[in-house]
Enzyme design. Structure first.
Site, PDB file in Angstrom:
ATOM      1  N   HIS A  47       0.800  -1.225   0.000  1.00 22.64           N
ATOM      2  CA  HIS A  47       0.000   0.000   0.000  1.00 22.64           C
ATOM      3  C   HIS A  47       0.838   1.282   0.000  1.00 22.64           C
ATOM      4  O   HIS A  47       0.607   2.144  -0.832  1.00 22.64           O
ATOM      5  CB  HIS A  47      -0.966  -0.004   1.187  1.00 22.64           C
ATOM      6  CG  HIS A  47      -2.062  -1.016   1.060  1.00 22.64           C
ATOM      7  ND1 HIS A  47      -3.265  -0.754   0.423  1.00 22.64           N
ATOM      8  CD2 HIS A  47      -2.137  -2.307   1.458  1.00 22.64           C
ATOM      9  CE1 HIS A  47      -4.028  -1.825   0.453  1.00 22.64           C
ATOM     10  NE2 HIS A  47      -3.373  -2.788   1.084  1.00 22.64           N
TER      11      HIS A  47
ATOM     12  N   LYS B 196     -11.329  11.027   6.417  1.00 19.86           N
ATOM     13  CA  LYS B 196     -10.280  10.026   6.197  1.00 19.86           C
ATOM     14  C   LYS B 196      -9.322  10.078   7.387  1.00 19.86           C
ATOM     15  O   LYS B 196      -9.398  10.976   8.220  1.00 19.86           O
ATOM     16  CB  LYS B 196      -9.521  10.287   4.903  1.00 19.86           C
ATOM     17  CG  LYS B 196      -8.967  11.703   4.765  1.00 19.86           C
ATOM     18  CD  LYS B 196      -8.276  11.917   3.427  1.00 19.86           C
ATOM     19  CE  LYS B 196      -9.243  11.914   2.280  1.00 19.86           C
ATOM     20  NZ  LYS B 196      -9.120  10.705   1.453  1.00 19.86           N
ATOM     21  N   ARG B 197      -8.453   9.113   7.452  1.00 20.31           N
ATOM     22  CA  ARG B 197      -7.432   9.084   8.501  1.00 20.31           C
ATOM     23  C   ARG B 197      -6.625  10.391   8.495  1.00 20.31           C
ATOM     24  O   ARG B 197      -6.338  10.939   7.439  1.00 20.31           O
ATOM     25  CB  ARG B 197      -6.518   7.883   8.261  1.00 20.31           C
ATOM     26  CG  ARG B 197      -5.387   7.695   9.238  1.00 20.31           C
ATOM     27  CD  ARG B 197      -4.736   6.338   9.005  1.00 20.31           C
ATOM     28  NE  ARG B 197      -4.267   6.154   7.639  1.00 20.31           N
ATOM     29  CZ  ARG B 197      -3.027   6.446   7.233  1.00 20.31           C
ATOM     30  NH1 ARG B 197      -2.144   6.958   8.077  1.00 20.31           N
ATOM     31  NH2 ARG B 197      -2.661   6.224   5.977  1.00 20.31           N
TER      32      ARG B 197
ATOM     33  N   LYS C  23      -2.312  13.762   3.800  1.00 19.22           N
ATOM     34  CA  LYS C  23      -3.698  13.878   3.355  1.00 19.22           C
ATOM     35  C   LYS C  23      -4.167  15.330   3.362  1.00 19.22           C
ATOM     36  O   LYS C  23      -5.242  15.655   2.874  1.00 19.22           O
ATOM     37  CB  LYS C  23      -4.597  12.990   4.203  1.00 19.22           C
ATOM     38  CG  LYS C  23      -4.282  11.498   3.996  1.00 19.22           C
ATOM     39  CD  LYS C  23      -5.152  10.601   4.838  1.00 19.22           C
ATOM     40  CE  LYS C  23      -4.767   9.136   4.686  1.00 19.22           C
ATOM     41  NZ  LYS C  23      -5.140   8.555   3.394  1.00 19.22           N
TER      42      LYS C  23
ATOM     43  N   THR D  22     -10.200   4.599  -0.855  1.00 16.48           N
ATOM     44  CA  THR D  22     -11.500   3.977  -1.102  1.00 16.48           C
ATOM     45  C   THR D  22     -12.629   4.930  -0.720  1.00 16.48           C
ATOM     46  O   THR D  22     -13.739   4.815  -1.250  1.00 16.48           O
ATOM     47  CB  THR D  22     -11.660   2.664  -0.319  1.00 16.48           C
ATOM     48  OG1 THR D  22     -11.381   2.892   1.079  1.00 16.48           O
ATOM     49  CG2 THR D  22     -10.720   1.598  -0.852  1.00 16.48           C
TER      50      THR D  22
ATOM     51  N   LYS E 142     -16.411   5.599  -2.483  1.00 15.90           N
ATOM     52  CA  LYS E 142     -17.700   5.591  -1.787  1.00 15.90           C
ATOM     53  C   LYS E 142     -18.446   6.897  -2.033  1.00 15.90           C
ATOM     54  O   LYS E 142     -19.669   6.905  -2.256  1.00 15.90           O
ATOM     55  CB  LYS E 142     -17.473   5.378  -0.288  1.00 15.90           C
ATOM     56  CG  LYS E 142     -16.840   4.049   0.057  1.00 15.90           C
ATOM     57  CD  LYS E 142     -16.272   4.056   1.472  1.00 15.90           C
ATOM     58  CE  LYS E 142     -15.377   2.845   1.701  1.00 15.90           C
ATOM     59  NZ  LYS E 142     -14.592   2.935   2.946  1.00 15.90           N
TER      60      LYS E 142
END
Length: 773
Positions: A331, A507-508, A513, A617, A621
């Site tokens: 990943h 998200k995390r 990010k 992901t 969604k």
């Protein structure tokens, strides 16, 4: 031929009531929410038991795949199971007739055995395998608390245990008779399997086997009778630590050792379990295909070899069997995220593996390929071990896989040009459409005159986007916003008008990010709304929603959460912003919260710098639920833009190749000094305009402009992308305000283009190209 199973709602409701009476001595009308959940789960388990038994027996006749993952983010099982069994409406009717509702159970259970996309991906794949009869079993750890429960105190993250089994775990079945012994340096533990059924459409079942660590003896009776109570329970405490908490802090050696013991527990127990099912060891690779989900389970390879050597098999044969059976999903792409363990730590935890790893390294080096190694300078590189000793390594998005070939594993790709493949991630449409957005599911079912898209998501491409469908979609989106607004008002105390645009980043929490870029952008928007009347008049009223947890020991991530909350506090507390802008950072974002937020989103923020996100992901969604992507050309964003049409997304930022070209010479101070809006917003970290001085925020400010001892200034290129991010964001807001129907059409084109991002497609690709099952 398999039997056809009918799941009778009348019988399930009868069994639910009997269980309530037997265990709790109450009827449905007077049952508490956890009692109702327990009884309904037990009734469903009894109903699926014959099918589960048959499916497991049938799997044992086929070559089957095993998916080993440290994370399994299962979410609420009752909701998903009722939908997949087509029992949701019938059970709601039965409950309503007795003064209760399924919604009463919504906060009871969220199996948070994962931290983000890694665990949710694993759960989606098991769901897909169940729906499409792909022979797949999951393996993980039965964490007592899973990830922590998050709350905020003065904007700062607080962690508390997430006791997801406080009222028991009615779904999992303890298989005491299949427990195994795992030997560590100096002591041993029992590893007891708990089997959780994962139900696909029409009731087909796959199994998630989770290992719980227990002491060899529950108590030292000699020590207890000698009144040394600490010593008497010492082994029990040590064993329970292994599966107490997902991802314990690892800033100290004790934490690192605990993490490594967790990994070895998972690997050793799983290998022993598979060997129990394969008496003819020579047929192991013909019986099992084993997928390692990231590096956490990579010790399975030397552990399998160790077990085979102990039975007298040659090293050559054991290594070849491992190579044929194992495959690896990588990943991360950032070097610092590739897991390494020191030899001495492995020696402290599982010393028998060290000589095996060295022998694998020696054999690899003997092949003479430049730059290839497993052990280097006293460290074992787990990703290298996996690539060297498995027949296939896969990336999880087209760009991500290309980066693996060109950069991360470039030497490996040159040596073994056919070993690295791509399998783009996918999400299950059952949970992420059928369960969480029943209104949108009904709309699509009517438009296509079929609900078969829940198992064949590519059929969404047949949607005809016309005025009638746009009207219906806008109505559905308004309803999901109303539902989310009510929930956030109740749980967060923040009112989000449903008529606002909903701009979402969930998200995390990690620096790459770039939640910080979102927050700094909001500071700039806030100042412009206060000072520029033309900007204010043209602005689309917007609600910005953050959701993320920061790892307990990740100081910078926690500082970013604090800053986001202070920005929200400043904006929400200003009366001038009441009808223009609201910001909320929801507490304890998890799978269940995602099921509420994602259907209500208009904009999906996917804003990591190009070349850093493996795939994502959450982006899939949100696309599936009709949100446009505000994002960079990173991870699966590229494929999303290709499938929906780049004109239906809001793409910004430097490309991966452009970032690589300037990486060594990049100077964020030049951008900072030349952009007045950006400079003012960045300085809000330190100038007391948002909150009083805070050392952690000052360190963030310094890291952006000057760097730190371990990285360059602005090492995630926030300042580089800021201007183009702000332009794309405001353009999306403007389009929503000035052309709402065309914006809705863009959302619908995203839904129609989402078919490729089904976990069903991903798992079929694994099954056909990697597992050969």
């Amino acid at each position: 031929m398999k039997k056809h199973y009918h799941f009778d709602p009348t019988l399930i409701w009868f069994d639910t009531r009997r269980f309530l009476q037997a265990r709790y001595q109450v009827d449905a009308e007077h049952a508490q929410d956890f009692q109702l959940h327990d009884a309904l789960a037990q009734a469903i388990n009894m109903s699926i038991a014959p099918r589960w038994t048959e499916d497991e027996a049938e799997l044992r006749t086929r070559r089957r795949a095993c998916y080993i993952s440290a994370e399994w983010l299962m979410g609420r099982l009752w909701h998903n199971n009722l939908v997949c069994l087509d029992l949701y409406d019938e059970m709601e009717k039965a409950l309503s007739a007795n003064g209760a509702h399924l919604s009463d159970m919504e906060d009871i259970e969220d199996a948070a055995l994962g931290n983000g996309g890694l665990g949710r991906l694993a759960a989606c794949y098991l769901d897909a395998a169940a729906t499409h009869d792909i022979p797949l079993t999951g393996y993980g750890l039965y964490y007592r608390f899973g990830l922590f429960k998050q709350s905020f105190a003065d904007g700062r993250q607080q962690e508390s245990p997430d006791d997801w089994t406080a009222h028991g775990d009615p779904w999992s079945v303890r298989r005491e008779y299949e427990a195994v012994t795992v030997d560590f340096a100096g002591f041993s533990v029992r590893s007891v399997p708990y089997d959780m059924p994962v139900i696909g459409l029409e009731g087909r079942v796959r199994t998630l086997r989770l290992w719980k660590a227990e002491p060899m003896q529950p108590i030292d009776m000699i020590a207890f009778n000698d009144q040394d109570y600490t010593k008497a329970s010492e082994d029990a405490v040590r064993a329970s630590d292994f599966t107490t908490l997902l991802y314990p802090g690892d800033s100290k050696r004790a934490g690192k050792a605990l993490r490594l013991r967790q990994q070895y527990l998972l690997c050793s127990a799983t290998m022993q379990d598979l060997l129990r099912q394969c008496p003819d060891r020579s047929q192991f690779a013909k019986t099992f295909a084993i997928q390692l989900n990231d590096t956490h389970p990579v010790m399975s390879i030397p552990e399998f070899i160790r077990l085979m050597l102990a039975e007298g098999m040659s090293f050559d044969e054991a290594a070849q069997l491992a190579f044929d059976a194992f495959a690896f999903t990588n990943h991360p792409v950032m070097p610092e995220a590739l897991e390494c363990w020191s030899e001495d730590l492995i020696n402290e935890v599982a010393p028998a593996l060290v000589p095996i790893i060295h022998e694998l390294d020696r054999r690899l080096r003997a092949q003479g390929h430049p730059g290839l190694y497993i052990v280097d300078n006293g460290s074992v590189h787990m990703a290298n071990l996996a690539v060297a000793c498995t027949h296939c390594t896969n990336g999880v998005a087209e760009l991500h896989t290309q980066i693996l070939k060109d950069h991360v594993f470039a030497d490996w790709h040159r040596a073994y040009p056919n070993r690295i493949q791509n399998v783009t991630n996918g999400v299950t449409p059952r949970r992420w459409l059928g369960v969480c957005n029943r209104e949108l599911t009904d709309m699509i079912t009517e438009a296509l005159d079929s609900s078969d898209f829940l198992r064949r998501l590519d059929r969404l491409s047949a949607l005809t986007i016309n005025d009638q469908l746009i009207d219906r979609f806008m109505e559905v989106k308004r309803e999901k916003k109303r539902q989310l607004s009510a929930y956030i008002a109740k749980h967060e105390g923040v009112t989000l008008p449903p008529e606002f645009l909903f701009d979402v980043q969930v998200k995390r929490l990690h620096e790459y990010k770039r939640q910080l870029m979102n927050a700094i952008s909001l500071v700039d928007i806030y100042h412009r709304l206060k000072e520029d009347q033309a900007f204010r008049a043209a602005f689309q009223p917007t609600a910005v929603i953050f959701g993320a947890k920061a790892a307990a020991g990740y100081a910078r991530a926690k500082a970013i959460i604090y800053f986001c909350n202070k920005v929200a506090e400043k904006i929400n507390g200003d009366p001038d912003m009441k009808d223009l802008l609201r910001v909320v950072f929801v507490q304890n974002y998890n799978c269940s919260y995602a099921e509420r937020i994602i259907p209500a989103a208009d904009i999906s923020q996917q804003i990591s710098p190009a070349g850093t996100e493996a795939s994502g992901t959450g982006n899939m969604k949100l696309m599936l639920n009709g949100a446009v992507t505000l994002g960079t050309m990173d991870g699966a964003n590229i494929e999303i833009a290709q499938k929906a049409g780049v004109e239906n997304e809001y793409i910004f930022g430097a490309l991966a190749a452009e970032i690589d070209a300037i990486r060594s010479s990049y100077d964020p101070m030049t951008i900072y000094n030349s952009n007045e809006h950006l400079r003012r917003a960045v300085d809000a970290l330190v100038d007391d305009s948002i909150c009083p001085h805070d050392d952690a925020l000052a360190e963030l400010h310094s890291a952006l402009l000057h760097g730190a001892s371990w990285h360059r200034a602005d090492h995630h290129f926030l300042l580089l992308d800021f201007a183009s991010y702000q332009e794309a964001r405001l353009r999306a807001y403007s389009d929503y305000k000035n052309a709402p129907r065309e914006f809705a059409a863009k959302c619908l084109r995203n839904i129609a283009g989402a078919g490729n991002f089904s976990a069903d497609r991903s798992v079929r690709q694994y099954a056909e190209n990697i597992w050969h099952v």
